[in-house]
Enzyme design. Structure first.
Site, PDB file in Angstrom:
ATOM      1  N   HIS A  18       0.917  -1.116  -0.021  1.00 18.56           N
ATOM      2  CA  HIS A  18       0.046  -0.144  -0.027  1.00 18.56           C
ATOM      3  C   HIS A  18       0.725   1.275   0.103  1.00 18.56           C
ATOM      4  CE1 HIS A  18      -3.404  -2.518   1.571  1.00 18.56           C
ATOM      5  NE2 HIS A  18      -3.330  -2.660   0.405  1.00 18.56           N
ATOM      6  N   HIS A  41      -7.474  -7.510  -8.061  1.00 24.53           N
ATOM      7  CA  HIS A  41      -7.833  -8.511  -7.020  1.00 24.53           C
ATOM      8  C   HIS A  41      -7.900  -7.588  -5.881  1.00 24.53           C
ATOM      9  CE1 HIS A  41      -5.847 -11.202  -9.874  1.00 24.53           C
ATOM     10  NE2 HIS A  41      -6.292 -12.208  -9.220  1.00 24.53           N
ATOM     11  N   SER A 104      -6.395  -1.981  -0.620  1.00 23.44           N
ATOM     12  CA  SER A 104      -5.853  -1.251  -1.705  1.00 23.44           C
ATOM     13  C   SER A 104      -7.019  -0.367  -2.652  1.00 23.44           C
ATOM     14  CB  SER A 104      -5.227  -2.010  -2.870  1.00 23.44           C
ATOM     15  OG  SER A 104      -6.119  -3.244  -3.148  1.00 23.44           O
ATOM     16  N   GLU A 122     -13.025  -7.993  -7.917  1.00 19.66           N
ATOM     17  CA  GLU A 122     -13.135  -8.862  -6.749  1.00 19.66           C
ATOM     18  C   GLU A 122     -14.097 -10.154  -7.266  1.00 19.66           C
ATOM     19  OE1 GLU A 122     -11.550  -9.865  -3.917  1.00 19.66           O
ATOM     20  OE2 GLU A 122     -12.713 -11.459  -3.863  1.00 19.66           O
ATOM     21  N   ASP A 147     -13.037 -12.545 -13.294  1.00 20.82           N
ATOM     22  CA  ASP A 147     -11.712 -12.923 -12.978  1.00 20.82           C
ATOM     23  C   ASP A 147     -10.564 -12.251 -13.326  1.00 20.82           C
ATOM     24  OD1 ASP A 147      -9.788 -15.546 -12.545  1.00 20.82           O
ATOM     25  OD2 ASP A 147      -9.230 -14.634 -14.649  1.00 20.82           O
ATOM     26  N   GLY A 148      -9.666 -12.095 -12.024  1.00 22.58           N
ATOM     27  CA  GLY A 148      -8.752 -11.077 -12.205  1.00 22.58           C
ATOM     28  C   GLY A 148      -7.949 -11.000 -13.369  1.00 22.58           C
ATOM     29  N   ASP A 168      -2.833  -8.525  -7.265  1.00 25.41           N
ATOM     30  CA  ASP A 168      -2.674  -8.877  -5.950  1.00 25.41           C
ATOM     31  C   ASP A 168      -3.258 -10.249  -5.593  1.00 25.41           C
ATOM     32  OD1 ASP A 168      -1.880  -8.881  -3.494  1.00 25.41           O
ATOM     33  OD2 ASP A 168      -3.408  -7.518  -2.845  1.00 25.41           O
TER      34      ASP A 168
HETATM   35  N1  SAM Z   1      -5.493  -6.042  -3.072  1.00 25.12           N
HETATM   36  C1  SAM Z   1      -6.264  -6.126  -1.688  1.00 25.12           C
HETATM   37  C2  SAM Z   1      -5.670  -5.171  -0.799  1.00 25.12           C
HETATM   38  O1  SAM Z   1      -4.433  -4.986  -0.985  1.00 25.12           O
HETATM   39  O2  SAM Z   1      -6.320  -4.749   0.071  1.00 25.12           O
HETATM   40  C3  SAM Z   1      -6.311  -7.577  -1.301  1.00 25.12           C
HETATM   41  C4  SAM Z   1      -6.286  -8.769  -2.105  1.00 25.12           C
HETATM   42  S1  SAM Z   1      -6.084 -10.189  -1.507  1.00 25.12           S
HETATM   43  C5  SAM Z   1      -4.704 -10.426  -1.477  1.00 25.12           C
HETATM   44  C6  SAM Z   1      -6.589 -11.296  -2.990  1.00 25.12           C
HETATM   45  C7  SAM Z   1      -8.048 -11.243  -3.421  1.00 25.12           C
HETATM   46  O3  SAM Z   1      -8.485 -11.870  -4.726  1.00 25.12           O
HETATM   47  C8  SAM Z   1      -8.921 -11.929  -2.379  1.00 25.12           C
HETATM   48  O4  SAM Z   1     -10.145 -10.928  -2.024  1.00 25.12           O
HETATM   49  C9  SAM Z   1      -9.778 -12.867  -3.304  1.00 25.12           C
HETATM   50  O5  SAM Z   1     -11.007 -13.079  -2.964  1.00 25.12           O
HETATM   51  C10 SAM Z   1      -9.479 -12.369  -4.875  1.00 25.12           C
HETATM   52  N2  SAM Z   1      -9.546 -13.321  -5.941  1.00 25.12           N
HETATM   53  C11 SAM Z   1      -9.309 -14.813  -5.781  1.00 25.12           C
HETATM   54  N3  SAM Z   1      -9.169 -15.210  -6.996  1.00 25.12           N
HETATM   55  C12 SAM Z   1      -9.586 -14.428  -7.804  1.00 25.12           C
HETATM   56  C13 SAM Z   1      -9.608 -14.302  -9.232  1.00 25.12           C
HETATM   57  N4  SAM Z   1      -9.450 -15.325  -9.724  1.00 25.12           N
HETATM   58  N5  SAM Z   1     -10.260 -12.997  -9.818  1.00 25.12           N
HETATM   59  C14 SAM Z   1     -10.321 -11.973  -8.831  1.00 25.12           C
HETATM   60  N6  SAM Z   1     -10.187 -11.957  -7.582  1.00 25.12           N
HETATM   61  C15 SAM Z   1      -9.760 -13.072  -7.031  1.00 25.12           C
END
Ligand code: SAM
Length: 282
Positions: A18, A41, A104, A122, A147-148, A168
């Site tokens: 961050h 993500h 984030s 997300e 999907d991310g 992320d």
């Molecule tokens: N970026 C956030 C932050 O810094 O506050 C933290 C994100 S966390 C490490 C990863 C996130 O990705 C989770 O909330 C999870 O539910 C989500 N996630 C998991 N698989 C995913 C996908 N295929 N596409 C998008 N999001 C996904």
């Protein structure tokens, strides 16, 4: 999809990620033209540090908790670098007591201007619903549930042609390091002038070294590496540290991290083997 960021919110890894995000956004604000932040993500955006989940791990105490009550004095140049990030933390805690931690998308939105666009994506349905409530109503902000990795392809290039993409993923499936490698390069082809920040955990440093070698060889822009080890990586089954690969970093970032990272090692390191790696390759 078992990963829930609430267990980890505000830990040492969030602090590093961050702060770097805040510095990249600060650099983008040096020009008046609007930019876009794409968070592939995004998590939920706001984390209750008093929740059962956050209390169960207590990870935030060793991250933002230590940063707000450092054992050593904070040098002025470090305080200046941390200031934008900490302003996002305090904006969410107006009483002056740390109770909530900004994810984030909230850190980004707090620092962005009117007219700068935020896209927060997300996939987890429960986390997406919270993200929708926490971020979806904010001005110039849109939430998506893709999907991310698909979002990375479909949202680039942004119409502003300026901005930063944060990648992320949760690293709960094998091969996420390779996806970062492939995803970054494909994304760079679509958005050559963009800055890309990808986060990774460090257990065994070997695959991370390979990632950087591969990204550096293929990238048409500079590649910055910033790793923070909270302990010696002697056991590959432990989270020993984390790091960021920043493609096309602002030219100011390396110098700022050179000042910041020694302080973060002192403040967040957990054993004498704590250290950092910082390099830029062209
Ligand atoms: N970026 C956030 C932050 O810094 O506050 C933290 C994100 S966390 C490490 C990863 C996130 O990705 C989770 O909330 C999870 O539910 C989500 N996630 C998991 N698989 C995913 C996908 N295929 N596409 C998008 N999001 C996904």
């Amino acid at each position: 999809m078992n990963y829930r960021h609430v267990y980890h919110a505000g830990n040492f890894a969030d602090v590093l990620k961050h702060v770097v995000l805040s510095l990249v956004i600060g650099h983008l604000k040096a020009k008046p033209t609007p930019f876009r932040v794409i968070d592939t993500h995004a998590g939920t955006g706001i984390y209750d540090l008093g929740s059962d989940e956050a209390q169960r791990t207590g990870e935030w105490r060793e991250g933002i908790g230590r940063l707000l009550a450092p054992a050593q004095p904070v040098p002025d140049d470090v305080a200046e670098i941390l200031a934008p990030y900490l302003s996002a933390v305090w904006a969410l805690n107006p009483s002056g007591v740390l109770a909530r931690y900004p994810g984030s998308p909230l850190v980004a939105r707090h620092l962005m201007r009117t007219g700068d666009q935020l896209i927060a994506n997300e996939l987890h349905p429960d986390d997406f619903e919270q993200l929708r409530q926490n971020v979806g109503r904010l001005p110039d902000s849109k939430v998506l549930s893709l999907d991310g990795w698909m979002a990375l392809r479909s949202l680039l290039p942004p119409k502003e042609r300026r901005g930063v993409v944060l990648i992320d993923p949760p690293f709960e499936v094998a091969g996420e390091i390779d996806r970062i490698d492939r995803g970054l390069l494909e994304a760079q082809r679509r958005f050559e002038g963009g800055c890309f920040i990808a986060w990774y955990p460090v257990k065994d440093p070997t695959p991370i070294n390979s990632l950087h070698k591969s990204v550096t060889q293929s990238s048409r822009r500079d590649v910055l590496r910033a790793d923070l080890y909270i302990r010696d990586p002697l056991r590959a089954d432990m989270l020993n540290g984390c790091g960021l690969v920043v493609l096309n970093p602002p030219y100011t970032l390396n110098d700022k991290l050179n000042i910041l990272l020694p302080f973060l090692v002192e403040c967040l390191g957990q054993t004498v083997g704590a250290r950092f790696n910082l390099s830029v390759s062209s």
